[in-house]
Design an enzyme around this catalytic site. Structure first.
Site, short mmCIF file in Angstrom:
data_model
loop_
_atom_site.label_atom_id
_atom_site.label_comp_id
_atom_site.label_asym_id
_atom_site.label_seq_id
_atom_site.Cartn_x
_atom_site.Cartn_y
_atom_site.Cartn_z
N GLY A 52 0.86 -1.25 0.07
CA GLY A 52 -0.13 0.01 -0.02
C GLY A 52 0.76 1.17 0.20
O GLY A 52 2.11 1.28 0.43
N ASP A 67 -4.48 8.22 15.27
CA ASP A 67 -5.04 8.01 13.79
C ASP A 67 -6.11 6.70 13.87
O ASP A 67 -5.39 5.69 13.13
CB ASP A 67 -4.15 8.22 12.95
CG ASP A 67 -4.50 8.60 11.58
OD1 ASP A 67 -5.62 8.94 11.66
OD2 ASP A 67 -4.07 8.13 10.53
N LYS A 101 7.98 0.00 6.05
CA LYS A 101 7.28 1.19 5.59
C LYS A 101 8.60 2.32 5.31
O LYS A 101 9.41 2.35 6.24
CB LYS A 101 6.34 1.73 6.54
CG LYS A 101 5.78 3.17 6.53
CD LYS A 101 4.95 3.37 7.51
CE LYS A 101 3.60 2.40 7.68
NZ LYS A 101 2.72 2.82 8.38
#
Length: 669
Positions: free
Chosen positions: A349, A467, A371
């Site tokens: 992603g 978040d 990441k």
């Protein structure tokens, strides 16, 4: 003839069970043990319960039934056992899950699971009186679901993994009577003595380092009559399991006796553990060193260009202040190889903060998610990395494990546990190919709530996630929800993304006070969780475009359904008819309550967990009135101290197109 042999064999087995069993293994070569799972006996006589395989279990049992009960009164006879074990992690002080000595009615413990269940039980039979299992666990992971006291303890378990009694791993030194800690995950050999005194109906557990005589005072003692737990005939042995990080569990020697003191092991005869670290240089290499150096010089000349290019490819940023974080730092070369050079086919992603790749670490074969985040400024990087390392110590079944980091040139790489089923949002939005039923969604909701409760109240420091949303909830192989995406908030605070402001989070999930002040608190997480609850139950994003000039605010729509007296109208149509109406209604109302515009009126995550678990009743909302500040529910009897307010105007202009994912450690509690 065969029939007579069978009868004779049966008689011999029964006779063996009837007499007082007494055996000793100073090493296990040869040894007649019943092994299953990944357990094996090495060539030098080590009993190796687990190997370098993730999420597996291993059992080793004495092959014959043992008569545990006194024939005259049916009480459990005295017994004692001693053994030497070692837990060797791949990474120092990072591994799991532990080892257990076990008394069980069957060999192999059918249906038992690895990971936190230690190969002893599973989710359905854990704690059942039908198990008839007694175990002494040497546990290296803290699991809140089992009320573990820490990540380095000894516990006595009766029919389940919630220990009847537990104590930090260690021993009382004879003479001084001082308590000395022992680190189970140290890779060192440790002795254990377990004794059950039949007359006193008491079990004692004593530990000591290798080569230290048995201390006089046991640190763990449990008074319990085992007559209803232990059957007449039982098996004895060991169980262990692995998790996401490779850990080897060894037993070097074992002695056991019914009605008496188990024989002491001959420590000098026990097999050696595998060598840790590089082997010593042999004499042959020492003698031949000049020739080797000459060869190396010639090879270095011919390969100099290749070496320089390769060094530039895998160059990293390493500063002196990072040296204490060595165990949390990954080599860029390993991450490059793991992700096949960060190829697009490994891409999981992408977002405004960077890209995420799937990888398999070359040495450990551990599946990870990597990441990549760009960073240009050195300002605050030292504090940020220290925070990343601290967050990496979080341990909870509903949090994605942050394993470590790597810095290279203008980018930062964060390494997480890989979640095979991806993020929750792909099962909710954009006409998903696979949808989750209500039971799966409710389990995910309760799991995320439990993870947030751990962050806010149960860890040694308060962690604000900042978040919470469906795209940051990842699903493991069993579709359990795990809250992820830690470690980015501080980076954005330092201005590495020129588009970010001081507000950290995703617009649409931001609490009004966070949007106004930029200050994050546990209450702002609760607001985001409220939006998440409505998102999961309704299958809609917090804000969706209805026309080029008008958006639908999800919380307004759910509120209007409640106001009309049919809040279930807001549920996701993909749920069909297979759902529990009371649970869906609870989640929708709790989503509204968590979305209160006033922080002090929102519940805490402790209360949220209690509502979802049915531990406390959800307050009845009996009336409402309109005010200039929004929709406000009046106080009524049975509603405790909560009022429900939602300021729809605060959502105007919100958009999901900008996402600054992150989390932040606040001050200690």
């Amino acid at each position: 003839m065969c029939f007579r042999l069978a009868i004779l064999l049966t008689l011999l087995i029964n006779l063996a069970a009837a007499v007082d069993v007494d055996f000793i293994y100073n090493g296990f070569r040869p040894a007649n043990l019943s092994l299953d799972g990944i357990a094996e006996i090495t060539s030098n006589g080590l009993l190796k319960l687990t190997n370098e395989t993730m999420r597996q279990k291993g059992h080793a049992f004495y092959p014959y039934l043992i008569n545990f009960k006194n024939s005259t009164n049916g009480s459990v006879s005295s017994f004692s056992t001693t053994f030497v074990f070692a837990i060797v992690p791949e990474y120092p002080n990072l591994g799991g899950h532990g080892i257990a000595f076990v008394i069980a009615p069957t060999r192999g413990l059918p249906g038992a699971l690895p990971l936190q269940y230690l190969g002893l039980f599973n989710g359905s039979n854990n704690g059942s009186d039908k198990n008839h299992v007694v175990a002494v666990e040497l546990d290296t992971m803290r699991n809140d679901e089992f009320a573990d006291i820490n990540d380095n303890h000894v516990g006595i378990d009766i029919n389940g993994l919630v220990s009847d009694k537990s104590f930090p791993a260690g021993y009382y030194e004879d003479g001084t009577h001082q308590f000395k800690n022992l680190t189970l995950l140290s890779g060192q050999r440790i002795q254990v003595w377990i004794e059950y005194h039949g007359l006193e109906k008491r079990m004692d557990v004593t530990l000591a380092p290798f080569n230290v005589p048995k201390p006089n005072t046991p640190p763990l003692s449990l008074s319990r009559d085992l007559s209803s737990i232990i059957n007449n005939e039982m098996y004895v042995g060991f169980s262990s399991s692995t998790g996401s990080i490779h850990t080897s569990h060894y037993v070097l020697g074992w002695s056991f006796k019914i009605n008496g003191q188990a024989q002491e092991l001959t420590l000098s005869k026990l097999p050696k553990l595998p060598r840790l670290g590089p082997k010593k240089i042999s004499k042959i290499l020492t003698i031949g060193l000049p020739l080797i150096l000459v060869s190396l010089v010639l090879a270095a000349v011919s390969g100099l260009v290749y070496y320089i290019r390769r060094k530039r490819t895998f160059a990293e940023v390493v500063e002196d202040w990072e040296l204490p974080y060595g165990t949390h730092r990954f080599k860029y070369k390993d991450l490059y190889i793991a992700t096949k050079g960060f190829k697009d086919k490994e891409l999981l992603g992408a977002g405004g903060f960077g890209k995420v790749y799937r990888g398999v670490l070359p040495t450990s074969k551990l599946e990870v998610a990597v990441k990549r985040i760009s960073h240009e400024s050195r300002q605050g990087m030292k504090e940020f990395v220290a925070e990343i390392v601290s967050i990496g110590r979080l341990r909870h079944r509903n949090l994605v494990q942050l394993l470590g980091y790597c810095r290279r040139k203008g980018e930062l790489l964060l390494v997480y546990d890989y979640m095979p089923n991806g993020s929750l949002d792909k099962y909710l939005h954009d006409q998903p190919k696979v949808t989750l039923n209500w039971g799966q969604r409710f389990r995910v909701i309760k799991g995320v709530a439990s993870g947030l409760f751990y962050l806010h109240e149960e860890w040694e420091q308060v962690v604000i996630h900042r978040d919470v949303k469906a795209s940051n909830v990842l699903l493991d192989g069993e579709l359990n929800g795990r809250l992820g995406d830690f470690g980015l908030a501080r980076l954005y605070d330092h201005g590495t993304d020129p588009q970010t402001t001081h507000v950290v989070g995703t617009l649409g999930y931001l609490a009004p006070e966070h949007f106004r002040t930029g200050k994050a608190t546990p209450r702002t997480d609760v607001f985001s969780f409220g939006a998440f609850l409505l998102e999961v139950a309704c299958g809609r994003r917090p804000r969706q475009a209805q026309s080029p000039t008008e958006d639908v605010i999800l919380v307004d729509w759910v509120y209007s359904c409640w106001h009309k007296g049919d809040i279930l109208e807001a549920k996701d149509p993909n749920l069909g008819t297979d759902y529990v109406a009371e649970e869906v209604e609870l989640v929708l109302k709790l989503g509204l309550l968590c979305s209160h515009s006033k922080p002090e009126a929102r519940p805490t995550m402790r209360q949220v967990v209690q509502f979802l678990g049915g531990d406390i009743p959800f307050p009845e909302i009996s009336s409402l009135y309109l005010s200039s500040s929004g929709l406000t529910f009046a106080h009524r009897e049975g509603f405790d101290d909560f009022a429900m307010t939602y300021t729809s105007s605060a959502c105007k202009g919100f958009s999901d197109s900008s996402s600054v994912a992150g989390s932040l450690l606040s001050g200690g509690r």
